[in-house]
Scaffold this motif. Structure first.
Motif, PDB file in Angstrom:
ATOM      1  N   SER A  30     -66.646  38.819  86.096  1.00  0.00           N
ATOM      2  CA  SER A  30     -66.612  40.074  86.442  1.00  0.00           C
ATOM      3  C   SER A  30     -66.290  40.536  87.918  1.00  0.00           C
ATOM      4  O   SER A  30     -65.686  41.959  87.876  1.00  0.00           O
ATOM      5  CB  SER A  30     -68.227  40.676  86.331  1.00  0.00           C
ATOM      6  N   ASN A  31     -66.666  39.826  88.783  1.00  0.00           N
ATOM      7  CA  ASN A  31     -65.745  40.036  90.160  1.00  0.00           C
ATOM      8  C   ASN A  31     -64.204  40.137  89.969  1.00  0.00           C
ATOM      9  O   ASN A  31     -63.389  40.819  90.830  1.00  0.00           O
ATOM     10  CB  ASN A  31     -66.283  39.449  91.307  1.00  0.00           C
ATOM     11  N   SER A  32     -63.716  39.083  89.104  1.00  0.00           N
ATOM     12  CA  SER A  32     -62.086  39.037  89.031  1.00  0.00           C
ATOM     13  C   SER A  32     -61.941  40.483  88.151  1.00  0.00           C
ATOM     14  O   SER A  32     -60.757  41.240  88.484  1.00  0.00           O
ATOM     15  CB  SER A  32     -61.652  38.173  88.467  1.00  0.00           C
ATOM     16  N   LEU A  33     -62.604  40.827  87.149  1.00  0.00           N
ATOM     17  CA  LEU A  33     -62.393  41.935  86.089  1.00  0.00           C
ATOM     18  C   LEU A  33     -62.617  43.181  87.033  1.00  0.00           C
ATOM     19  O   LEU A  33     -61.691  44.186  86.985  1.00  0.00           O
ATOM     20  CB  LEU A  33     -63.366  41.971  85.125  1.00  0.00           C
ATOM     21  N   GLY A  34     -63.492  43.076  88.237  1.00  0.00           N
ATOM     22  CA  GLY A  34     -63.767  44.544  88.758  1.00  0.00           C
ATOM     23  C   GLY A  34     -64.604  45.395  88.285  1.00  0.00           C
ATOM     24  O   GLY A  34     -64.225  46.400  88.206  1.00  0.00           O
ATOM     25  N   ALA A  35     -65.596  44.950  87.974  1.00  0.00           N
ATOM     26  CA  ALA A  35     -66.925  45.890  87.570  1.00  0.00           C
ATOM     27  C   ALA A  35     -67.532  46.574  88.321  1.00  0.00           C
ATOM     28  O   ALA A  35     -68.573  46.480  88.923  1.00  0.00           O
ATOM     29  CB  ALA A  35     -67.975  45.041  86.828  1.00  0.00           C
ATOM     30  N   VAL A  36     -66.827  47.554  89.209  1.00  0.00           N
ATOM     31  CA  VAL A  36     -67.096  48.313  90.178  1.00  0.00           C
ATOM     32  C   VAL A  36     -68.142  49.485  90.019  1.00  0.00           C
ATOM     33  O   VAL A  36     -68.774  49.991  90.930  1.00  0.00           O
ATOM     34  CB  VAL A  36     -66.039  48.783  91.058  1.00  0.00           C
ATOM     35  N   LYS A  37     -68.303  49.596  88.575  1.00  0.00           N
ATOM     36  CA  LYS A  37     -69.398  50.619  88.374  1.00  0.00           C
ATOM     37  C   LYS A  37     -69.581  51.802  88.974  1.00  0.00           C
ATOM     38  O   LYS A  37     -68.746  52.684  89.179  1.00  0.00           O
ATOM     39  CB  LYS A  37     -70.745  49.632  88.079  1.00  0.00           C
ATOM     40  N   GLY A  38     -70.722  51.837  89.846  1.00  0.00           N
ATOM     41  CA  GLY A  38     -71.082  53.086  90.394  1.00  0.00           C
ATOM     42  C   GLY A  38     -70.506  53.025  92.003  1.00  0.00           C
ATOM     43  O   GLY A  38     -70.677  54.146  92.632  1.00  0.00           O
TER      44      GLY A  38
END
Length: 518
Positions: A30-38
């Motif tokens: 997920s941090n490679s994906l970039g789940a920056v969400k809010g």
């Protein structure tokens, strides 16, 4: 015959003008994906660090969904992409990575591309030969290479792997993190051969990103406003080992591998309560750290830039991107630098300090234990701050040579004792120097005075002269009633000197149209 010669000439020109295409592979969870969400990067940051020339191919995928809609069908510009979380597109390290490579021009002899296939979670078994993540990455590379314009690119080289994974590792995937990663590199080197030169992958050239801890809480400095990542958190431990430990040791054991720290950077504050995902600004810094390591592994000069190695004392080669002490080069703090205080242990010599665009507003250089043996020796390179940035020197300081301190309006250079230092012991200021403090002009035209604050400073064998130029304010704090010998202080027209009850040596203040407040 003439037509044939013309045709052959055009073919020759086309071949000669074609460039090599260097492709970096980016994968992980997920941090490679970039789940920056809010907490995505602001529009201002995206504009400031926007890559212009790097080619981009993305086929991100989910555990259940497979490849997300909106995946690349042709080469694109690097940008936030699918999937969406809370209405925001994802952005991982690719943005800061591409920008940093372009800014430094490390691969200007070739075109640079990123192929990204990152998963929204899962342990490293998914990156084994028949795992979903491995197959998705290989397929993304196949699709991307099929779309390469052969008239523009004479050769495809896979320049290395950028890997940010590990938070979800459990069971055997923890102690086997290193062996599975090396297996991944070997499999890619073999399976991607039909599509380009895999010699860098075969040589195990890769950058390992530090996996995040769980339940990490950001730390806020009430004085400076700096927000940094909390180093306290949870790591999954199996057989006495954590993924963090195993992968860090692997990177240190092989010169072909780089390491991009992350844990000093702040996590999401909205849209996610897991304390494991980085926000958009942190993702840009992570990408920049990947870029510096990729450049260093490729034999490029990464320069005297403060690295992201937050635990490395400033006097250690690991504290610098090129793994060398700056020597006669100015030490630089920028987007890729650690946002934690840089620790002075013993004597650290810097020719000068330049603060560009670190992800905090105030760079702190701090004594490890507050002892008299800790000292920062600052040479003729002086100090230069970018607009909106500040510098705190919380350690003993030795000045040398004729130097300029260029400080924008509204910014401050402050000398003060370290928080760990006994309050009874002031910071020692020594050396022989001429310091000209000037208000930096240009840039965004920041308003206000350029400030120098000397708080609880004890001059020790100091032979110094200070030149305070117009729109510069120097303040002495915490030294009421004390007699001080700072040397000659020239207060020029428009400058201000605030003594705040401190008593300088008779005749040492030369007022040339400025203001001296007792």
């Amino acid at each position: 015959m003439t037509y044939l010669l013309s045709f052959l000439f055009l073919c020759l020109v086309s071949v000669c003008s074609a460039k090599e295409l260097k492709i970096f592979l980016l994968t992980g969870q997920s941090n490679s994906l970039g789940a920056v969400k809010g907490s995505p990067a602001s529009p201002e940051l995206l504009k400031k660090y926007e890559p212009k020339n790097t080619l981009y191919w993305h086929e991100n995928f989910g555990q259940r969904e497979g490849v997300f809609p909106g995946a690349s069908t042709s080469w694109e510009q690097v940008r936030p992409a699918m999937p969406r979380y809370n209405g925001s597109l994802c952005m991982g390290p690719e943005y800061g990575f591409a920008f940093t490579l372009e800014k430094n021009g490390w691969f200007r002899d070739a075109d640079v591309a990123i192929v990204k296939a990152s998963r929204d979670g899962g342990d490293n078994s998914h990156w084994q030969k028949n795992g979903q993540a491995y197959k998705a990455l290989v397929q993304a590379v196949k699709n991307a290479c099929a779309a390469v314009d052969k008239s523009k690119h004479s050769k495809v080289e896979f320049a290395g792997l950028l890997y940010l994974q590990g938070e979800s590792n459990i069971g055997a995937s923890v102690p086997e993190s290193a062996s599975r990663f090396l297996e991944l590199l070997g499999n890619l080197a073999a399976d991607l051969k039909p599509y380009g030169d895999t010699s860098a992958l075969a040589a195990q050239r890769a950058v390992i990103g530090e996996n995040a801890n769980w339940a990490g809480k950001n730390e806020s400095d009430p004085e400076t406003g700096n927000v940094t990542g909390g180093l306290e958190g949870r790591d999954t431990e199996v057989q006495g080992k954590t993924t963090h430990q195993v992968m860090k040791e692997l990177a240190a054991s092989r010169p072909s591998l780089g390491y991009a720290p992350t844990r000093d950077l702040p996590k999401l504050t909205a849209g996610d309560q897991m304390g494991v995902h980085y926000n958009g600004q942190s993702q840009i810094s992570i990408g920049a750290r990947f870029a510096y390591e990729a450049a260093r592994l490729a034999g490029k000069d990464a320069g005297s830039v403060r690295s992201g190695r937050y635990e490395a004392p400033l006097g250690s080669p690991d504290a610098w991107m090129n793994r060398k002490m700056p020597g006669k080069n100015v030490g630089v703090w920028n987007l890729a630098s650690s946002v934690k205080p840089s620790i002075v242990s013993g004597v650290v010599k810097l020719f000068g300090i330049r603060v560009e665009d670190p992800a905090v507003n105030t760079v702190i250089i701090q004594s490890k234990g507050g002892g008299s043996g800790d000292r920062l020796a600052l040479g003729p390179g002086g100090i230069r701050l970018a607009e909106g940035k500040n510098l705190q020197l919380e350690t003993n300081v030795q000045l040398a040579g004729r130097q300029a301190w260029n400080i924008p309006g509204g910014s401050t250079v402050e000398l003060k004792p370290s928080p760990v230092q006994d309050k009874a012991h002031p910071v020692r200021l020594s050396g022989q120097a001429e310091v000209q403090v000037v208000r930096a002009e240009g840039g965004g035209g920041a308003e206000g005075m350029a400030r120098v604050v000397l708080e609880r400073v004890l001059p020790a064998s100091l032979k110094c002269s200070w030149i305070l130029s117009g729109k510069v304010e120097m303040s002495l704090e915490g030294m009421e009633g004390q007699a001080l010998n700072l040397g000659r202080v020239l207060v020029k027209d428009g400058a201000v000197l605030n003594l705040n009850g401190a008593r300088l040596a008779a005749g040492s203040i030369v007022n040339q149209g400025g203001t001296v407040n007792p």
